[in-house]
Scaffold this motif. Structure first.
Motif: not given
Length: 486
Positions: A1-22
């Protein structure tokens, strides 16, 4: 089993925002600042064909991205994909070169804002000239403008991905509206004409050489669509939508670039336009071209559009650079501080501040010196594209009877062919950039900058290799991909 901490980012991005980022990242300032430079290298038709062909090749490469995002929706993009396909050493290589590319583009967008100010308010911006680098005057006002932009967008990005995504979408809509207004103006006024676009290619080289000259910069022109995998962990939608977002962002970017090339070249016979720019030593040829038929109203429209392009570039690449360094920090190849999240906004703020700190040095060296580094960064982007397409190639088989390179491989001859074309395209980009006799070869200064970055990377890897390599395969899988088995 993995022992090191793995921090995660929150799921907040909508599809049209992601398109605009690209889309906004791919367009940036280039569509408004570089048309006359590119036209001088290849002629208007050569530029349009080179850019559209480049967009088509990026879409082919996008097939591999879409597949890997759906299968591995984690932050890190090419860093994660290179790890999957080739192991941790090559993952560091891909991540190292891509980090350079992202940071350079953040710095160049900030310098583009200072260039715009120099065009609009030349007397004010030139006050306080301190010294000259490669023929470019560096003034305190320009340094202040670029630095202020870097600080403001760093603070905005720290406030959260959803805030960045919303503002990116608004900026992108204003940018598109600006191009549409400039196009309508070119059609409705007397000066611009399609006949001004002739000859379509530069007389001093073949049509093929002209197209290849522009095609070689496609990794730089369209870098930004690969911001989508950097944000995959933050999608609040199904990762399988990523492929269509990649295609639509590249299509929109290709059309926007082409529109600005044709609008600029149509204002007057383009060779006459370039001569006028050289004679007046203009700092912004595209702005002069627009002013020639729309006056100060046209300058206002393109100034707003280029501001939106700069803002989308700053915003998008701050997002990508910080997510990439966060993923590398989570894998323990960068210091632990890079995997910290802001206590209130839950963003990888150390990567944002690191990017800002590096970029704040750039305005002091002048725009010409910065262009040498950015030219070289296209090499790093092409390397990242190669690792992505090569990893995807391993996941597909030509037929049921083909030897499987991994247990999860899928029979898909069409996608395997496209990933192969993507690999060949990536190698082709590198050849065009690195071979001295290529029409798009890097300049001497860019070769030197590339060599320096490689040496720094080797030193950095050797200093961190022990910790990075002592982590077990299962635990590294978990840290990078959130699963112990690939």
């Amino acid at each position: 089993m993995a022992t090191r901490e793995r921090r995660k980012l929150e799921k907040t991005l909508k599809p049209h925002w992601v398109w605009a980022i690209a889309f906004g990242s791919a367009i940036g300032w280039g569509a408004f600042v570089l048309p006359t430079d590119w036209i001088g290298q290849a002629g208007p038709v050569g530029v349009v064909l080179g850019l559209l062909l480049g967009a088509a090749l990026m879409m082919i490469i996008g097939v591999s991205y879409g597949f890997l995002i759906e299968k591995f929706p984690v932050t890190g993009g090419e860093f994660a994909y290179a790890y999957i396909g080739f192991g941790r050493r090559f993952a560091f290589m891909a991540g190292w070169f891509l980090t350079l590319g992202y940071i350079c583009i953040v710095a160049l967008n900030a310098s583009a804002l200072a260039l715009l100010a120099k065009f609009l308010f030349p007397d004010f911006v030139q006050t306080g000239n301190m010294y000259t680098v490669a023929g470019y005057d560096v003034s305190m006002i320009q340094i202040a403008i670029a630095s202020l932009a870097l600080i403001v967008f760093a603070l905005l990005n720290i406030r959260g991905a959803s805030f960045s995504g919303q503002t990116q979408f608004v900026f992108s809509l204003i940018l598109i509206a600006g191009i549409v207004l400039l196009g309508i103006g070119a059609i409705m006024t007397d000066g611009p004409s399609v006949s001004n676009i002739s000859p379509g290619f530069t007389p001093d080289q073949t049509a093929l050489a002209s197209i290849l000259t522009i095609l070689a910069i496609a990794p730089f022109a369209y870098v930004g669509f690969d911001n989508i995998p950097q944000t995959a962990e933050e999608f609040e939608f199904e990762p399988k939508k990523a492929f269509s977002l990649i295609i639509w962002s590249l299509l929109a970017a290709g059309l926007a670039y082409s529109a600005m090339i044709l609008i600029t070249a149509s204002t007057m016979p383009w060779q006459q336009l370039l001569a006028m720019i050289n004679d007046t030593q203009s700092v912004w040829g595209t702005g002069d071209a627009i002013e020639s038929y729309l006056g100060r109203a046209g300058v206002f429209i393109i100034a707003v559009a280029v501001c939106m392009g700069i803002f989308t570039g700053l915003n998008g690449f701050y997002i990508s650079a910080s997510r990439l360094t966060f993923a590398m920090g989570r894998a323990r190849i960068l210091p632990d501080s890079f995997r910290r999240l802001h206590p209130k906004y839950k963003t990888p703020y150390v990567g944002i501040l690191f990017t800002m700190a590096i970029c704040l040095v750039a305005p002091w060296f002048g725009r010409e010196a910065l262009l040498w580094v950015v030219d070289m960064s296209s090499t790093g982007v092409a390397i990242a594209y190669f690792f992505c397409t090569a990893t995807a190639y391993k996941f597909f088989r030509w037929s049921e009877n083909s030897k499987a390179e991994n247990e999860a491989s899928t029979v898909s001859p069409g996608r395997k062919l496209l990933s192969l074309i993507g690999m060949i395209s990536s190698i082709g980009f590198l050849v065009l950039l690195l071979l001295p006799w290529s029409p798009a070869a890097l300049g001497k200064e860019s070769y030197i900058a590339l060599g320096v970055w490689i040496i720094i990377g080797i030193v950095f890897y050797l200093l961190n290799a022990k910790r990075y390599n002592e982590i077990s395969r299962k635990e590294m899988n978990y840290l990078i991909l959130e699963k112990e088995e690939i």
